[in-house]
Design a protein around this motif. Sequence first.
Motif, PDB file in Angstrom:
ATOM      1  N   PRO A 380       9.258  -7.938  -0.891  1.00 16.18           N
ATOM      2  CA  PRO A 380       8.729  -6.576  -0.775  1.00 16.18           C
ATOM      3  C   PRO A 380       8.779  -6.154   0.688  1.00 16.18           C
ATOM      4  CG  PRO A 380       7.209  -8.014  -1.967  1.00 16.18           C
ATOM      5  CD  PRO A 380       8.273  -8.881  -1.397  1.00 16.18           C
ATOM      6  N   ASP A 381       8.977  -4.835   0.911  1.00 15.17           N
ATOM      7  CA  ASP A 381       9.095  -4.340   2.291  1.00 15.17           C
ATOM      8  C   ASP A 381       7.888  -4.700   3.123  1.00 15.17           C
ATOM      9  OD1 ASP A 381      11.472  -3.341   1.665  1.00 15.17           O
ATOM     10  OD2 ASP A 381      10.783  -1.283   1.279  1.00 15.17           O
ATOM     11  N   ARG A 382       6.737  -4.522   2.490  1.00 16.37           N
ATOM     12  CA  ARG A 382       5.498  -4.745   3.209  1.00 16.37           C
ATOM     13  C   ARG A 382       5.405  -6.202   3.690  1.00 16.37           C
ATOM     14  NH1 ARG A 382       0.537  -3.791   4.564  1.00 16.37           N
ATOM     15  NH2 ARG A 382      -1.048  -5.328   3.989  1.00 16.37           N
ATOM     16  N   MET A 383       5.963  -7.074   2.894  1.00 18.45           N
ATOM     17  CA  MET A 383       5.884  -8.476   3.220  1.00 18.45           C
ATOM     18  C   MET A 383       6.699  -8.799   4.468  1.00 18.45           C
ATOM     19  SD  MET A 383       6.702 -11.472   0.563  1.00 18.45           S
ATOM     20  CE  MET A 383       7.036 -13.115   1.091  1.00 18.45           C
ATOM     21  N   ALA A 385       7.447  -6.702   6.807  1.00 19.87           N
ATOM     22  CA  ALA A 385       6.770  -6.088   7.947  1.00 19.87           C
ATOM     23  C   ALA A 385       5.642  -6.968   8.443  1.00 19.87           C
ATOM     24  CB  ALA A 385       6.234  -4.715   7.532  1.00 19.87           C
ATOM     25  N   VAL A 386       4.893  -7.509   7.465  1.00 22.96           N
ATOM     26  CA  VAL A 386       3.763  -8.378   7.817  1.00 22.96           C
ATOM     27  C   VAL A 386       4.264  -9.610   8.536  1.00 22.96           C
ATOM     28  CG1 VAL A 386       2.018  -9.910   6.836  1.00 22.96           C
ATOM     29  CG2 VAL A 386       2.208  -7.563   6.028  1.00 22.96           C
ATOM     30  N   ALA A 387       5.387 -10.174   8.035  1.00 24.02           N
ATOM     31  CA  ALA A 387       5.914 -11.401   8.628  1.00 24.02           C
ATOM     32  C   ALA A 387       6.321 -11.140  10.081  1.00 24.02           C
ATOM     33  CB  ALA A 387       7.109 -11.903   7.825  1.00 24.02           C
ATOM     34  N   ARG A 388       6.962 -10.003  10.279  1.00 25.31           N
ATOM     35  CA  ARG A 388       7.421  -9.691  11.626  1.00 25.31           C
ATOM     36  C   ARG A 388       6.213  -9.499  12.541  1.00 25.31           C
ATOM     37  NH1 ARG A 388      10.612  -5.132  10.563  1.00 25.31           N
ATOM     38  NH2 ARG A 388      11.832  -6.470   9.215  1.00 25.31           N
ATOM     39  N   ASP A 389       5.250  -8.807  12.023  1.00 32.57           N
ATOM     40  CA  ASP A 389       4.051  -8.514  12.800  1.00 32.57           C
ATOM     41  C   ASP A 389       3.325  -9.798  13.199  1.00 32.57           C
ATOM     42  OD1 ASP A 389       2.169  -6.743  13.892  1.00 32.57           O
ATOM     43  OD2 ASP A 389       0.826  -7.155  12.187  1.00 32.57           O
ATOM     44  N   LEU A 390       3.229 -10.727  12.236  1.00 29.51           N
ATOM     45  CA  LEU A 390       2.520 -11.984  12.491  1.00 29.51           C
ATOM     46  C   LEU A 390       3.253 -12.808  13.548  1.00 29.51           C
ATOM     47  CD1 LEU A 390       1.450 -13.023   8.896  1.00 29.51           C
ATOM     48  CD2 LEU A 390      -0.046 -12.336  10.765  1.00 29.51           C
ATOM     49  N   LEU A 429       5.485 -11.062  -6.232  1.00 27.74           N
ATOM     50  CA  LEU A 429       5.112 -10.935  -4.823  1.00 27.74           C
ATOM     51  C   LEU A 429       4.664  -9.515  -4.495  1.00 27.74           C
ATOM     52  CD1 LEU A 429       7.896 -13.126  -3.264  1.00 27.74           C
ATOM     53  CD2 LEU A 429       5.452 -13.604  -3.352  1.00 27.74           C
ATOM     54  N   ALA A 430       5.271  -8.534  -5.166  1.00 28.92           N
ATOM     55  CA  ALA A 430       4.913  -7.144  -4.880  1.00 28.92           C
ATOM     56  C   ALA A 430       3.440  -6.916  -5.221  1.00 28.92           C
ATOM     57  CB  ALA A 430       5.793  -6.201  -5.684  1.00 28.92           C
ATOM     58  N   GLU A 431       3.039  -7.401  -6.400  1.00 33.75           N
ATOM     59  CA  GLU A 431       1.637  -7.229  -6.788  1.00 33.75           C
ATOM     60  C   GLU A 431       0.720  -7.957  -5.813  1.00 33.75           C
ATOM     61  OE1 GLU A 431       1.844  -6.623 -11.614  1.00 33.75           O
ATOM     62  OE2 GLU A 431       0.888  -8.404 -10.788  1.00 33.75           O
ATOM     63  N   PHE A 432       1.207  -9.094  -5.356  1.00 34.09           N
ATOM     64  CA  PHE A 432       0.410  -9.920  -4.454  1.00 34.09           C
ATOM     65  C   PHE A 432       0.205  -9.220  -3.117  1.00 34.09           C
ATOM     66  CE2 PHE A 432       0.320 -13.566  -1.380  1.00 34.09           C
ATOM     67  CZ  PHE A 432      -0.920 -14.058  -1.753  1.00 34.09           C
ATOM     68  N   PHE A 433       1.305  -8.696  -2.605  1.00 36.72           N
ATOM     69  CA  PHE A 433       1.214  -8.119  -1.259  1.00 36.72           C
ATOM     70  C   PHE A 433       0.723  -6.694  -1.267  1.00 36.72           C
ATOM     71  CE2 PHE A 433       3.194 -11.683   0.744  1.00 36.72           C
ATOM     72  CZ  PHE A 433       2.722 -11.585   2.039  1.00 36.72           C
ATOM     73  N   VAL A 434       1.256  -5.886  -2.184  1.00 36.94           N
ATOM     74  CA  VAL A 434       0.941  -4.467  -2.135  1.00 36.94           C
ATOM     75  C   VAL A 434      -0.420  -4.192  -2.764  1.00 36.94           C
ATOM     76  CG1 VAL A 434       1.749  -2.168  -2.753  1.00 36.94           C
ATOM     77  CG2 VAL A 434       3.402  -3.961  -2.173  1.00 36.94           C
ATOM     78  N   LEU A 450       8.916 -17.589   2.119  1.00 41.22           N
ATOM     79  CA  LEU A 450       9.788 -16.449   2.358  1.00 41.22           C
ATOM     80  C   LEU A 450       9.502 -15.807   3.712  1.00 41.22           C
ATOM     81  CD1 LEU A 450      10.085 -14.738  -1.138  1.00 41.22           C
ATOM     82  CD2 LEU A 450      11.532 -16.463  -0.072  1.00 41.22           C
ATOM     83  N   MET A 451       8.206 -15.732   4.044  1.00 43.04           N
ATOM     84  CA  MET A 451       7.861 -15.145   5.328  1.00 43.04           C
ATOM     85  C   MET A 451       8.411 -15.990   6.478  1.00 43.04           C
ATOM     86  SD  MET A 451       4.024 -13.983   4.380  1.00 43.04           S
ATOM     87  CE  MET A 451       3.361 -13.671   5.989  1.00 43.04           C
ATOM     88  N   LEU A 452       8.285 -17.316   6.373  1.00 39.77           N
ATOM     89  CA  LEU A 452       8.801 -18.206   7.406  1.00 39.77           C
ATOM     90  C   LEU A 452      10.308 -18.058   7.517  1.00 39.77           C
ATOM     91  CD1 LEU A 452       6.680 -21.404   6.735  1.00 39.77           C
ATOM     92  CD2 LEU A 452       6.551 -19.930   8.745  1.00 39.77           C
TER      93      LEU A 452
END
Lengths: 634, 311, 309
Positions: A380-383, A385-390, A429-434, A450-452
Motif C-alpha cells: 500500500p502507498d501509505r506503507m 511512505a511510512v517505511a521511508r519516513d521511519l 496489508l491495506a486494511e492493516f495500514f490504512v 516488506l518495509m525493510l
Amino acid sequence: MSRPLRVAMVGIVLINLGFVQITEAAEWSWLAALFVLTVAAPWLVSLTRYFWYRSIWNVGVQVVFGIMVHRFTGVGGAQHLLNDGLILAVLCQVHLLNSLNAKQKPDLLFFNSFLIAVVTSYLSIDLPYMVLFLLYVPVLVFGLQMLALTRTGAEPTGRLVRAILRQSVVRSAVVLVLTMGVFLFFPRDFQRKGFAGDAIKFKPPRGLMQTDFTEEVALDRGGAVNRSSETVMEVEVVGGPSNAVTGYWRGATHTRYRDGRWLPAPSPREGMRATWRGSRGRFLRRDGNGIASLRVVQRKSRAKRLFPPLNANRLRMTPPANKALIRADNDGTMMCEWGALPGKSIEYVMAVEAPFRQPGGKRRTRRRDSWMIVDTRQMPDRMRAVARDLARRAGSGAMQFQIVETMRSYLAHGYNYLAPGEDGGARDLAEFFVERKGAHCEIFATALVLMLRSEGIPSRLVTGYRSGEWDATQRVMTVRKRDSHAWVEVLDPQAGWMTVDPTPSLDAAAAKSASLWSEFRGWAETVWASVTNFNDATRLRVLAWLRDLPARALRYAWIAGLFLVWFVWRRRRRRARVPLAVADYGSVLATLKLERRAGETPRELLARADLEPDARSELEAATRRHEEVRYAVQ
Amino acid sequence: MSSVRTVDAQRAAASIRDSLRRVVVLEDSVLEPLLVALFAQGHVLIEGIPGTGKTLLARTLARATGLEFKRIQFTNDLMPADILGTSMWRPSDGVFEFVPGPIFSQIVLADEINRTSPRTLSCLLEAMESGTVSAEGRSCPLPEPFFVMATRNPIEFHGTFPIPEAALDRFLVRVEVNYPTAEAELGLYLGRDPQTHFDEVTPALDQEALQFLMGQVDEVTVQAPVAKYAYQVVSATRDHENVVLGASPRAALAWLRAARARALIEGRTYVLPDDLKSLAVSVLAHRIFLAGGGDAANLIREIADETPVEL
Amino acid sequence: MRPTGLGIKAALFFAVLLAAFLATAYSNLFFLLLTALVVLGGCAMVWSARSLRGLVIESVAVEATPAGSRAAVRVEFDAAGRDRVGMTLEFVIGDDVYALPLSLLREERVWCGRLPELTRGVYTATEVRFATAAPFALFRTVVPVAAIPPIAIYPRPLGETEESGAAGGDELGANGAGASQPAGLREFRPGDDPRRIHWKASARRGEPVLQEWDGGRGAGYEIVLDRRGGAAFEHALSMIASAAQRAREAKETLTLHTQDHVATYGAEQRPWGELLFFLAGVTALDMQAPPPPVAPPEATRLPRAEAVA
C-alpha cells in the motif's frame, strides 16, 4: 418409566449430541434437528403409546440409514463413513429416547452413549471434550441409580430423587477421582500399536486435518487457524543452563512474497543467526550463552518439519531413537527426510551452542537479490511512505540495526494484535495500514519484511512456534499447536541473520484482556492437555512430584490443621442444628418459595398457600412427613 | 387395633356432629368444643341469649350418644336437695331410702346457673369436680359418663348471682352461642320443625363405645414441640400487661387434654399445634382475667396466633 | 451378590470395548474412558456389597388382613444413618415371589407397604429377603430375614367395603349384635334398655317399640360352625369374621364350636388374633365327617340351613 429417569436420559443424549458436535464431523443441520427432538422428548413421550408414532420413528431411522449406505457406496463414500456413523449413533440415541415405551428397557441407550464417548474421543481432544466428560460421568451415575430404583417398581418421590441426587454427587466424585488415580499411576505402554493397529487406520475427517504445521503462509487466513492445545513437542533440558532454551522454534523460512502469500523459495545461507538485541526482551529464555543439551520429543505430525530452537547456532544431534534421516537446509531449517515423521513421534537429543554476537555494520547492505525484489505494487502507498519516513527518522548515518529497530518498535507499539480468525482483524496489508485494524503475527511480520526490503535491507519471514510454557521445576518446555507464530529475520552485515519480532508481545496482549475466566480456561486447557498428551515422561514426573509431596506438605501442615479444626467445628454445629425433618420441610418451603409466619402451623400454611396441584401435593407430603416425625413419633 | 378405634372415633364424632347440625343451627366453632368436652370428659359452659336452641342442643346430644338426659332449671329458690336428691321414709320397710335427684343423670343441662344461690351452685360444682354426690352423710357415685352443660345468660342481670371466678375453672370449655347467620336462620324457618329432626336422631354409638373412646383420649400423645407451644402461649398470657391473672398450669393441662380429644376426633393419635390453636379461645378465655374487663377471647386469639410454633 | 441382566450385558460391552482398545493403537482418552468404566464397575461391586450392610431390620410383621384386601407389611429398621434407596422386600410364597419396592431414608424408622391381594388362608413364606440392585443396577445383593412372619388372610367380614377395610356392618345391626339379624319388633316393657327403642317404628306406631335381635347377646356370641358346610362354608366364615369384629368392638366374647375346636375369644379369654388365625387357616371337611360338638340351643348355627339349601 419414571420422570427422573427420563430426565437423566435426556441429559445423556444431550451430552452425546455435544460430543458429536464438538468433533465438527457431523453437519450442523442434522444435529440441530436432533437437539430439538431431544429437548422435546418429555412432551413427545406421551405419544409412544400410538403405533403410528413409533412407526414414524422406526421408518425414519431406517430411511436415514439407507441414505447413509447410499452415500457410503457412492463416490468418495469412505470419507462420509465416520460422519454418517456418528450421526446414525446419535440418531439411534434420540430414537431410543423418544420411542421407548414404558415397558422397554433403556439399557441400550446407556451403552450406546458410552460408545459415542469413546468414538468421539478419537476425533476431538480439546477442552470441550473434558467439559462434556465431566458432565457425562455424573449424569451416567445418576441415570444408573434411577434405573436401579425404577427397576424395583418404586414410585420416585421427591425425597427419593433428592437422596439419589445427593448420592450421585458423592459417587460420581469418587468415580472421577479413582479414574484419574488409575489413569495417572497405572503403568502401560504408551507406544503400543495394537494387534490390529495396522489394519485399523483411524483417519480423522477432512475438517480436522488442518491441525498441523503448515508450510503455506497466506495473510487472509480467515478462520482456518489452529487453537488446539495438542502438544507439538516437549523439550527437556538434560544438561547445561536452562536459560539456553528460547521460546522460539524455527520451522520454515519464506522469502518470496506475492499477492498476500509467501511462496516457498530458497534463501541463501549467509552467516549465522543470532538474537537481535533490540528484541531480546521478548524472548523467553535469553542470554543463551553456553552449551545446553536438549532432549526433544516431537509428536506425530503430518508435516515433515523439525523445529530447532532459534538460538541454535550449531546443532549436534544424536540419531533419533527411531530411525530417521534428517536433512538440514542451509537456511537453518530441518526436515525429516525419511523414517519417523509423518504420523509418528520422534525423539532426539541435541546440543545447542548459542554465542551472542553483536550486530553491527554501519552501512546498509543494499541488496538486489532476485528473491528480495519487492514489487512496490504489492505494498500500500501509505506503507511505503511510512517505511521511508521511519528510515529517515533513524538518521542518515544510522546503522542498519537502528533502522530495523525503529521499524520494529513502530509496528509493535502502534498496532494492535488480534488472534487469527478473530472478528475485525485485518485481512490484508491495506486494511492493516490504512484502516489500522488489529492483525495477527503473519501480517505484522510480512509488513516488517516488506518495509525493510523497500529500504533495501535483506530480510525474510520465519514460521514456527513461540511458546511460553516453561516448567522451571521439571526444566521442560511444552510447545503446542496453538503456539504457532511468524516472525522476521534480518541479514546483518556483521552478525548474520538476526531475529526480529514485530508482533506486540502476546503476553501483553493476553494480559490486556486477561480475565479470571480466560485464566481459568488457560489453566483448564493446560490440565486437560496433560491428560491427552500423557506419556511415560509425564507419568514419571507426576510420581516424582508425589514423592516430594510429603516434604512440601509438611510446610503447609498448619493449613491442614486449620482446615481440620474448621471441619470438626462445622460437623459439631451441623449435628447440633435442626432435625432432618425440619430441614427437609424447610427446603420444600424454599423450593416452593413459601414463607411461614412464626405463629403459623404447617397445616395452616398448607391451607393458605395458593399452589399448583403438583406443588400442593408436594407440600402436603412434606407437611405430613414433618408431622409424623416431629409431632407424632417419640 | 388402635387404628381401627381411631377411625371409629372420627366416625362417631362425625355422626354426632351431623345429628346436631340437622337439629340445631349452630356453627362448628360451637359444636367442636362441645364434642371435645364430651370426649375429654370435661364440662361445658354455654353463654348466649335465650332461644338459640341450647336446650335442644343438649337433648340432641344426649340422644345422639344414647345417654340419659335431665334438665335442671336453676332459680334463686332452688335448694341443693332439689338437685342432689333426698332421703324419703319408706314406711313398709321402715328405712330411709335415698331418692336420687336430677343430677344422677349422664347428661345434665344446668340452665341459667347464675340465677341460683352460691350454696346450690357449689353443690353442682362439687359434683362436677369429684364425680360423687355427698348427701345425708353418704357419698353416692354419679353415673358415668357424667357431662354437664351449663348455660349462663349474660344479658339479664336482674336477680342473678355472680359466679365466682374459680368456679369457671371447673368448665373445660366455654362457648358463646350467637344468633345464627341470616342464611341459616332462613333455612330454619323454611325447613321442617326441628322437633321432627330431633325424633329421627338415632344413637351414633353406644355407651361402652363412648367410654372406650374417652379412655382413648389418654392414649393420644403430645410431643415436645407441641407442649412447648402450649407453654409459650400460657406464659404469654401471664406476662401480658392487660392480664391480671394469667392461665394456670391447670388451665394448660386442661387445654392439652382438650387438644387430645380433638386429635382423637380428627382420627389422629397425636396432637398438633393446630388442635391447641383451634381450642385456645374456648379453653383459655374464661380462665384469665383482664384488667378493666377487656375481651379475653380476642386477646387469647391474638396470643395464640403470634406465638411461634416450633417446627 | 451376583450380576443382574444389565450387569452381564455391561460386562459383554466392556469386553468388546477392551478388545477394541487392545486392537487399536494406544490412545490416552480411550484408556481414560475404559478406566472410568472399570472404576464404575468396581465401585458398583463394592457399593452393592455394602448397600445392605449396617442395615438392622428390627422386625418384619404382616398384619392379619381380610381376604380381598392388601395385607399391610410393617418393617421396623435402623438404617444406620445412610439412605438406602431402591431395595425390594421379597416374599417367596410357593412359586410366586412378591416384591415390594422399598426405600429407607436415614431418618426413618418405620416402613409400611402392602402385599398384593391374596385369597383366604395362612401363608408361610419359604423365604423373606431384602434384595437390592442399587446403586447401579449391575449387581444384586440379597439379605434374608431371619424371622419369617406368617401371613394370615382371614375371611372378609360381611358388609365391608373394599376401600376402607373398616367395619361397615350396618346390616348386622347397629346395636352391635354381631352376626345377628333383626327378628321383629315388640312393645317397650319397663326394664328394657331405652337405647334399644326403635325410634322410627315408635314414631309410626305412636308408642315405644323395641327391636328384637336374633343371635348372641348378653353373655356374648355363641356360634356353631359346621365345617361340612360345602358351598356356604366361606360365607359362614365371613359371618364369623363379622361377628368377631363386632364382638371385639363391643368388648364381648365369642365362643366358637366346631369340629375338634371349641374356644372362647375376647377379653380375658383367648386373643382375637388367634380366632382370625384360625379362620384364615380353617378348611372344609367332607360330608362324612362327624357333626360339630353339642352347643347351647341359643347358639347361632352356621352355615344357616337356608343358605345350605
